[in-house]
Motif scaffolding. Structure first.
Motif, PDB file in Angstrom:
ATOM      1  N   ALA A  30      -5.122  -8.780  10.204  1.00  0.00           N
ATOM      2  CA  ALA A  30      -4.987  -7.453  10.823  1.00  0.00           C
ATOM      3  C   ALA A  30      -3.580  -6.900  10.630  1.00  0.00           C
ATOM      4  N   GLU A  31      -2.563  -7.722  10.852  1.00  0.00           N
ATOM      5  CA  GLU A  31      -1.183  -7.272  10.677  1.00  0.00           C
ATOM      6  C   GLU A  31      -0.883  -6.998   9.212  1.00  0.00           C
ATOM      7  N   ALA A  32      -1.391  -7.835   8.324  1.00  0.00           N
ATOM      8  CA  ALA A  32      -1.177  -7.626   6.887  1.00  0.00           C
ATOM      9  C   ALA A  32      -1.777  -6.289   6.449  1.00  0.00           C
ATOM     10  N   LEU A  33      -3.000  -5.990   6.886  1.00  0.00           N
ATOM     11  CA  LEU A  33      -3.624  -4.707   6.528  1.00  0.00           C
ATOM     12  C   LEU A  33      -2.900  -3.531   7.166  1.00  0.00           C
ATOM     13  N   ARG A  34      -2.404  -3.698   8.382  1.00  0.00           N
ATOM     14  CA  ARG A  34      -1.626  -2.632   9.025  1.00  0.00           C
ATOM     15  C   ARG A  34      -0.392  -2.302   8.191  1.00  0.00           C
ATOM     16  N   LEU A  35       0.317  -3.330   7.736  1.00  0.00           N
ATOM     17  CA  LEU A  35       1.506  -3.111   6.913  1.00  0.00           C
ATOM     18  C   LEU A  35       1.133  -2.475   5.575  1.00  0.00           C
ATOM     19  N   LEU A  36       0.064  -2.947   4.953  1.00  0.00           N
ATOM     20  CA  LEU A  36      -0.379  -2.365   3.689  1.00  0.00           C
ATOM     21  C   LEU A  36      -0.670  -0.875   3.864  1.00  0.00           C
ATOM     22  N   GLY A  37      -1.258  -0.513   5.000  1.00  0.00           N
ATOM     23  CA  GLY A  37      -1.555   0.886   5.272  1.00  0.00           C
ATOM     24  C   GLY A  37      -0.331   1.734   5.541  1.00  0.00           C
ATOM     25  N   SER A  38       0.820   1.107   5.754  1.00  0.00           N
ATOM     26  CA  SER A  38       2.056   1.847   6.048  1.00  0.00           C
ATOM     27  C   SER A  38       2.792   2.295   4.789  1.00  0.00           C
ATOM     28  N   VAL A  39       2.341   1.858   3.621  1.00  0.00           N
ATOM     29  CA  VAL A  39       2.949   2.284   2.357  1.00  0.00           C
ATOM     30  C   VAL A  39       1.865   2.917   1.491  1.00  0.00           C
ATOM     31  N   SER A  40       2.281   3.634   0.462  1.00  0.00           N
ATOM     32  CA  SER A  40       1.289   4.326  -0.367  1.00  0.00           C
ATOM     33  C   SER A  40       1.203   3.791  -1.794  1.00  0.00           C
ATOM     34  N   LEU A  41       2.083   2.899  -2.167  1.00  0.00           N
ATOM     35  CA  LEU A  41       2.100   2.397  -3.542  1.00  0.00           C
ATOM     36  C   LEU A  41       1.860   0.899  -3.570  1.00  0.00           C
ATOM     37  N   GLY A  42       1.040   0.454  -4.515  1.00  0.00           N
ATOM     38  CA  GLY A  42       0.767  -0.965  -4.680  1.00  0.00           C
ATOM     39  C   GLY A  42       0.411  -1.257  -6.126  1.00  0.00           C
ATOM     40  N   ARG A  43      -0.143  -2.448  -6.365  1.00  0.00           N
ATOM     41  CA  ARG A  43      -0.526  -2.872  -7.706  1.00  0.00           C
ATOM     42  C   ARG A  43      -1.918  -3.463  -7.658  1.00  0.00           C
ATOM     43  N   VAL A  44      -2.788  -2.961  -8.534  1.00  0.00           N
ATOM     44  CA  VAL A  44      -4.133  -3.513  -8.624  1.00  0.00           C
ATOM     45  C   VAL A  44      -4.147  -4.476  -9.811  1.00  0.00           C
ATOM     46  N   VAL A  45      -4.763  -5.632  -9.618  1.00  0.00           N
ATOM     47  CA  VAL A  45      -4.834  -6.675 -10.641  1.00  0.00           C
ATOM     48  C   VAL A  45      -6.305  -6.904 -10.960  1.00  0.00           C
ATOM     49  N   PHE A  46      -6.637  -6.805 -12.243  1.00  0.00           N
ATOM     50  CA  PHE A  46      -8.007  -7.020 -12.677  1.00  0.00           C
ATOM     51  C   PHE A  46      -7.977  -7.685 -14.040  1.00  0.00           C
ATOM     52  N   THR A  47      -9.131  -8.042 -14.564  1.00  0.00           N
ATOM     53  CA  THR A  47      -9.221  -8.732 -15.841  1.00  0.00           C
ATOM     54  C   THR A  47      -9.517  -7.736 -16.949  1.00  0.00           C
ATOM     55  N   LEU A  48      -8.715  -7.804 -18.017  1.00  0.00           N
ATOM     56  CA  LEU A  48      -8.927  -6.973 -19.198  1.00  0.00           C
ATOM     57  C   LEU A  48      -8.872  -7.891 -20.416  1.00  0.00           C
ATOM     58  N   HIS A  49      -9.951  -7.951 -21.161  1.00  0.00           N
ATOM     59  CA  HIS A  49     -10.055  -8.847 -22.329  1.00  0.00           C
ATOM     60  C   HIS A  49      -9.728 -10.290 -21.942  1.00  0.00           C
ATOM     61  N   ALA A  50     -10.258 -10.724 -20.825  1.00  0.00           N
ATOM     62  CA  ALA A  50     -10.133 -12.088 -20.306  1.00  0.00           C
ATOM     63  C   ALA A  50      -8.717 -12.449 -19.850  1.00  0.00           C
ATOM     64  N   LEU A  51      -7.844 -11.453 -19.698  1.00  0.00           N
ATOM     65  CA  LEU A  51      -6.484 -11.703 -19.230  1.00  0.00           C
ATOM     66  C   LEU A  51      -6.183 -10.840 -18.005  1.00  0.00           C
ATOM     67  N   PRO A  52      -5.327 -11.342 -17.106  1.00  0.00           N
ATOM     68  CA  PRO A  52      -4.976 -10.531 -15.942  1.00  0.00           C
ATOM     69  C   PRO A  52      -4.159  -9.313 -16.354  1.00  0.00           C
ATOM     70  N   THR A  53      -4.468  -8.176 -15.735  1.00  0.00           N
ATOM     71  CA  THR A  53      -3.798  -6.914 -16.012  1.00  0.00           C
ATOM     72  C   THR A  53      -3.367  -6.304 -14.688  1.00  0.00           C
ATOM     73  N   VAL A  54      -2.162  -5.763 -14.639  1.00  0.00           N
ATOM     74  CA  VAL A  54      -1.616  -5.181 -13.422  1.00  0.00           C
ATOM     75  C   VAL A  54      -1.316  -3.711 -13.673  1.00  0.00           C
ATOM     76  N   ARG A  55      -1.729  -2.858 -12.739  1.00  0.00           N
ATOM     77  CA  ARG A  55      -1.459  -1.428 -12.832  1.00  0.00           C
ATOM     78  C   ARG A  55      -0.890  -0.941 -11.501  1.00  0.00           C
ATOM     79  N   PRO A  56       0.223  -0.223 -11.523  1.00  0.00           N
ATOM     80  CA  PRO A  56       0.721   0.379 -10.280  1.00  0.00           C
ATOM     81  C   PRO A  56      -0.147   1.587  -9.938  1.00  0.00           C
ATOM     82  N   VAL A  57      -0.518   1.714  -8.680  1.00  0.00           N
ATOM     83  CA  VAL A  57      -1.347   2.819  -8.209  1.00  0.00           C
ATOM     84  C   VAL A  57      -0.939   3.164  -6.784  1.00  0.00           C
TER      85      VAL A  57
END
Length: 155
Positions: A22-49
């Motif tokens: 709950a506290e972790a999600l509260r803090l996450l909600g207090s900022v607007s920028l983060g990084r999404v990590v997903f798989t692209l061509h079987a490798l981890p890929t990070v994008r700022p969003v």
């Protein structure tokens, strides 16, 4: 890592405090920028969003043609497994927090909901129309607070 002799030395001992979900999600909600990590061509890929926290879910906007948009549109079942990370760590003191969420990403398809997210979430990069939204439903949430030793949480 290059050592910078002009950077002030960190003073005093540090403490790492594990945060509950709950506290972790509260803090996450207090900022607007983060990084999404997903798989692209079987490798981890990070994008700022940028993101918004809505009803416990993380929502980001994307555009047609991105790998994450394509993957989520083609996903069966609960969605595409992704990680999402956001933090607020002071560059001088190295104190602050970091939150990592792992969950399933699905496209937002209901037109009224998509319109609402487009109004709530202004893209930070506007080279293309951001006409899609992706909802990340948290399954695992972890967070840490990096604090000076002796911090009692009063403010």
């Amino acid at each position: 890592m290059v050592h910078n002799a002009r950077r002030p030395a960190l003073a005093g001992p540090r403490r790492r405090i594990e945060l509950d979900s709950a506290e972790a999600l509260r803090l996450l909600g207090s900022v607007s920028l983060g990084r999404v990590v997903f798989t692209l061509h079987a490798l981890p890929t990070v994008r700022p969003v940028n993101h918004v926290l809505d009803g416990g879910d993380i929502v980001i906007r994307t555009h047609e043609g991105t790998a994450l948009t394509s993957y989520t549109q083609q996903a069966d079942g609960p969605g595409v497994v992704v990680a999402y990370e956001a933090d607020d760590i002071d560059a001088t003191t190295h104190l602050g927090w970091s939150v990592v969420v792992t969950g399933y990403a699905r496209p937002v398809t209901e037109p009224g909901e998509l319109d609402r997210y487009q109004a709530m979430l202004e893209p930070w990069a506007a080279e293309q129309p951001m006409d899609h939204a992706i909802r990340i439903r948290p399954e695992l949430v972890s967070g840490i607070l990096l604090t000076a030793d002796g911090w009692a949480g009063e403010g």
